[in-house]
Design an enzyme around this catalytic site. Structure first.
Site, short mmCIF file in Angstrom:
data_model
loop_
_atom_site.label_atom_id
_atom_site.label_comp_id
_atom_site.label_asym_id
_atom_site.label_seq_id
_atom_site.Cartn_x
_atom_site.Cartn_y
_atom_site.Cartn_z
N LYS A 1 -1.95 6.01 -23.17
CA LYS A 1 -1.75 6.22 -24.52
C LYS A 1 -0.08 6.36 -24.80
O LYS A 1 0.36 5.14 -24.67
CB LYS A 1 -1.99 7.88 -24.83
N ASP B 1 0.35 18.84 -21.48
CA ASP B 1 -0.50 17.61 -21.40
C ASP B 1 0.42 16.51 -22.33
O ASP B 1 0.59 16.75 -23.57
CB ASP B 1 -1.91 17.70 -22.06
N TYR C 1 0.81 -1.15 -0.10
CA TYR C 1 0.03 -0.07 0.10
C TYR C 1 0.89 1.38 0.09
O TYR C 1 0.49 2.08 -0.64
CB TYR C 1 -0.93 0.10 1.33
N PHE D 1 -21.40 12.09 -25.37
CA PHE D 1 -21.11 11.22 -26.24
C PHE D 1 -20.60 9.88 -25.87
O PHE D 1 -20.78 8.83 -26.59
CB PHE D 1 -19.81 11.72 -27.22
N PHE E 1 -9.25 19.23 -24.67
CA PHE E 1 -9.79 17.98 -25.00
C PHE E 1 -11.02 17.88 -24.16
O PHE E 1 -11.08 18.49 -23.15
CB PHE E 1 -8.80 17.03 -24.50
N THR E 2 -11.81 16.81 -24.40
CA THR E 2 -13.19 16.65 -23.73
C THR E 2 -13.02 16.61 -22.17
O THR E 2 -13.75 17.46 -21.58
CB THR E 2 -13.78 15.54 -24.33
N1 F0G Z 1 -5.55 14.34 -22.56
C1 F0G Z 1 -5.73 13.88 -23.75
C2 F0G Z 1 -4.67 14.36 -24.88
C3 F0G Z 1 -6.40 12.79 -24.16
O1 F0G Z 1 -6.44 12.22 -25.45
C4 F0G Z 1 -6.99 12.05 -23.11
C5 F0G Z 1 -7.85 10.86 -23.32
C6 F0G Z 1 -6.87 12.55 -21.76
C7 F0G Z 1 -6.03 13.77 -21.55
C8 F0G Z 1 -7.60 11.80 -20.48
O2 F0G Z 1 -7.02 10.67 -20.16
O3 F0G Z 1 -8.55 8.98 -20.85
O4 F0G Z 1 -6.70 8.50 -19.51
O5 F0G Z 1 -8.43 9.98 -18.58
N2 F0G Z 1 -7.87 10.49 -24.52
C9 F0G Z 1 -8.84 9.44 -24.82
C10 F0G Z 1 -9.22 9.32 -26.39
C11 F0G Z 1 -10.07 8.98 -24.08
O6 F0G Z 1 -9.83 8.51 -26.74
O7 F0G Z 1 -8.60 10.08 -27.08
P1 F0G Z 1 -8.01 9.66 -19.89
#
Ligand code: F0G
Length: 484
Positions: free
Chosen positions: A268, A225, A82, A457, A134-135
């Site tokens: 990623k 990022d 832990y 989405f 990013f979303t």
């Molecule tokens: N920043 C970027 C540039 C991303 O592409 C993503 C995730 C995140 C942050 C968030 O990271 O999913 O580990 O919480 N992109 C995925 C995609 C979801 O399908 O493009 P996460």
């Protein structure tokens, strides 16, 4: 040119895989009738398809990359504790080697890092300038009471382009934003490597140096990022003359040294399932540190399993290997250039992450409230079994008055998880896209039947606005006979 070192006698030039496949997963390619049923069952949302019904899973490169033998081996020697796990120490060492940052906070994935950073730094009514949102980034900044301000160059959204760095920040717009909002209302400037939503497009080091200068003049910090940094580094080496002969590590360090805080989704970059925040600034580190045990887990695991921590440490180091990071952008370029040569609307130049079809150009008879990128994604799944991801108006949530917010770009993203697909699979999907392009007039719109308020989405359900899916299927059968 792909692989200049490898010449084929035919003169053809193809990207050659610099790895071999040693573990495989069986795939299903359902008949089109069953694919249509699966699409209807999924509410015309590719997120809601079952993977068993998918032939090529091009939804995302997140958590779906092929892992290496070294990563799998490392997972077997994880130190399950832990607190004070050796696995964490190995990850922190890898972070320092790869990103040149000494202080590291683990989190379970990228958006968890965004949550922590937004909660600590974004004040109510704060404005965060960035190359593109990013979303999840936007959702977390807004959740903390702030807003996102995109300061990209005018050419960033051009679909057909030869611009090498569409992910750059427009420096004049950045300066104007700081004047307009006041630096005291700007918690930080955010830069996203491999700008996801505009087609995996990179920024240049030259641009980042200018952003740094503006940040210093105004006492602002830069948050970087690095979730898609491998591909951004690839493009810097290929396109920015100063870095032509530099190693991946040298380029990465040059970039990371210009940022105060960096964070990543290692679903990623790193080919594992985790994330983290890194900095060399102890004061900033301490501000964020206390939220980790509250939201993620103890400081030496941050919500990740120790096995994933080991895989992440190895995966990040493998991200320094040129053969590793060039594979995905070169496969993407192979598909993008083939489609572009046939006049099929696709974002150029090819970026990282995936091939992005331009649904506005593909389906000009639809308007943004017909959700063209969503419709194109549904249609492509029906005719091929490949699932992509809508990156258009469906990915924008409604405004405070409940109105749809038409997206500036309507894209269908076909992601290339790293080292997963073979060239023949890429040729298969190219063929089906071409067939769909020739039959594009058959594709109609979508409308919501179930719509979540935030990040709709992911879980929203839609239906076709007419019987176009049945007509598309009938044409497929007429052209392909009983072929899959
Ligand atoms: N920043 C970027 C540039 C991303 O592409 C993503 C995730 C995140 C942050 C968030 O990271 O999913 O580990 O919480 N992109 C995925 C995609 C979801 O399908 O493009 P996460």
């Amino acid at each position: 040119m792909f692989n200049e070192a490898i010449k084929l006698t035919s003169g053809e030039n193809v990207p050659v895989e610099m790895h071999k496949v040693r573990i495989v997963q069986k795939l299903n390619l359902l008949p089109i009738e069953e694919r249509l049923k699966a699409m209807e069952g999924a509410g015309f949302n590719t997120f809601l398809l079952q993977n068993r019904d998918v032939f090529m899973d091009m939804l995302t490169d997140s958590g779906t990359n092929a892992m290496s033998d070294q990563q799998l081996a490392a997972m077997m020697v994880a130190d399950d504790a832990y607190a004070g796990s050796e696995s964490f120490n190995r990850l922190a060492e890898a972070i320092e080697e790869v990103f040149n940052k000494k202080l590291f906070l683990p989190v379970h994935q990228g958006r968890a890092a965004e949550h922590i950073i937004s909660q600590v730094f974004v004040q109510k009514d704060g404005v965060v300038p960035m190359n593109f949102h990013f979303t999840t980034t936007k959702a977390h900044i807004e959740y903390a009471g702030g807003t996102v301000l995109e300061v990209f160059n005018d050419d960033a959204l051009e679909i057909k382009s030869k611009k090498p760095f569409k992910g750059n920040i427009d420096i004049d717009k950045l300066k104007a934003a700081i004047r307009q909002h006041g630096k005291e209302n700007i918690p930080y400037i955010r830069l996203e490597a491999g700008t996801n939503l505009i087609g995996g497009q990179p920024f240049s080091i030259e641009n980042m140096r200018e952003v740094r200068k503006v940040a210093d003049e105004n006492g602002l910090m830069i948050v970087l990022d690095v979730s898609l940094v491998g591909e951004n580094v690839y493009f810097i080496k290929m396109r920015e003359p100063e870095f032509k002969d530099k190693s991946v590590k040298e380029i990465l360090h040059t970039m990371c040294d210009l940022a105060d805080i960096l964070y990543l989704s290692s679903r990623k970059f790193g080919c594992a399932r985790g994330g983290g925040i890194a900095t060399n600034n102890r004061e900033l580190f301490l501000k964020m540190r206390d939220l980790i045990p509250l939201f993620e887990g103890f400081l030496t695991y941050g919500g990740m399993s120790v096995r994933e921590i080991e895989a992440m440490a190895v995966g990040l180091r493998e991200g320094l290997d040129w053969d590793m990071i060039k594979h995905s952008p070169e496969f993407i370029r192979y598909l993008v250039d083939s489609l572009d040569a046939q006049g099929i609307p696709v974002i150029t130049p090819a970026g990282g992450l995936g091939c992005h079809l331009d649904a506005t150009g593909f389906l000009p008879h639809l308007n943004s409230l017909d959700y063209p990128a969503g419709a194109l994604g549904a249609a492509l799944y029906i005719v091929s079994g490949a699932r992509g991801m809508e990156r258009g108006t469906i990915s924008m949530d409604r405004d405070a008055n409940g109105n749809d917010v038409p997206s500036e770009v309507e894209l269908l993203r076909l992601a290339f998880p790293r080292r997963v697909f073979t060239l023949s699979q890429v040729k298969y999907v190219e063929d089906r896209i071409k067939w769909l392009w020739e039959n594009r007039n058959l594709v109609g719109g979508l409308r919501f039947v179930e719509e979540p308020k935030v990040l709709r989405f992911f879980l929203g359900r839609l239906e076709a606005t007419s019987d176009w899916p049945q007509k598309l299927m009938a044409k497929f059968r007429a052209d392909f006979g009983d072929s899959l």
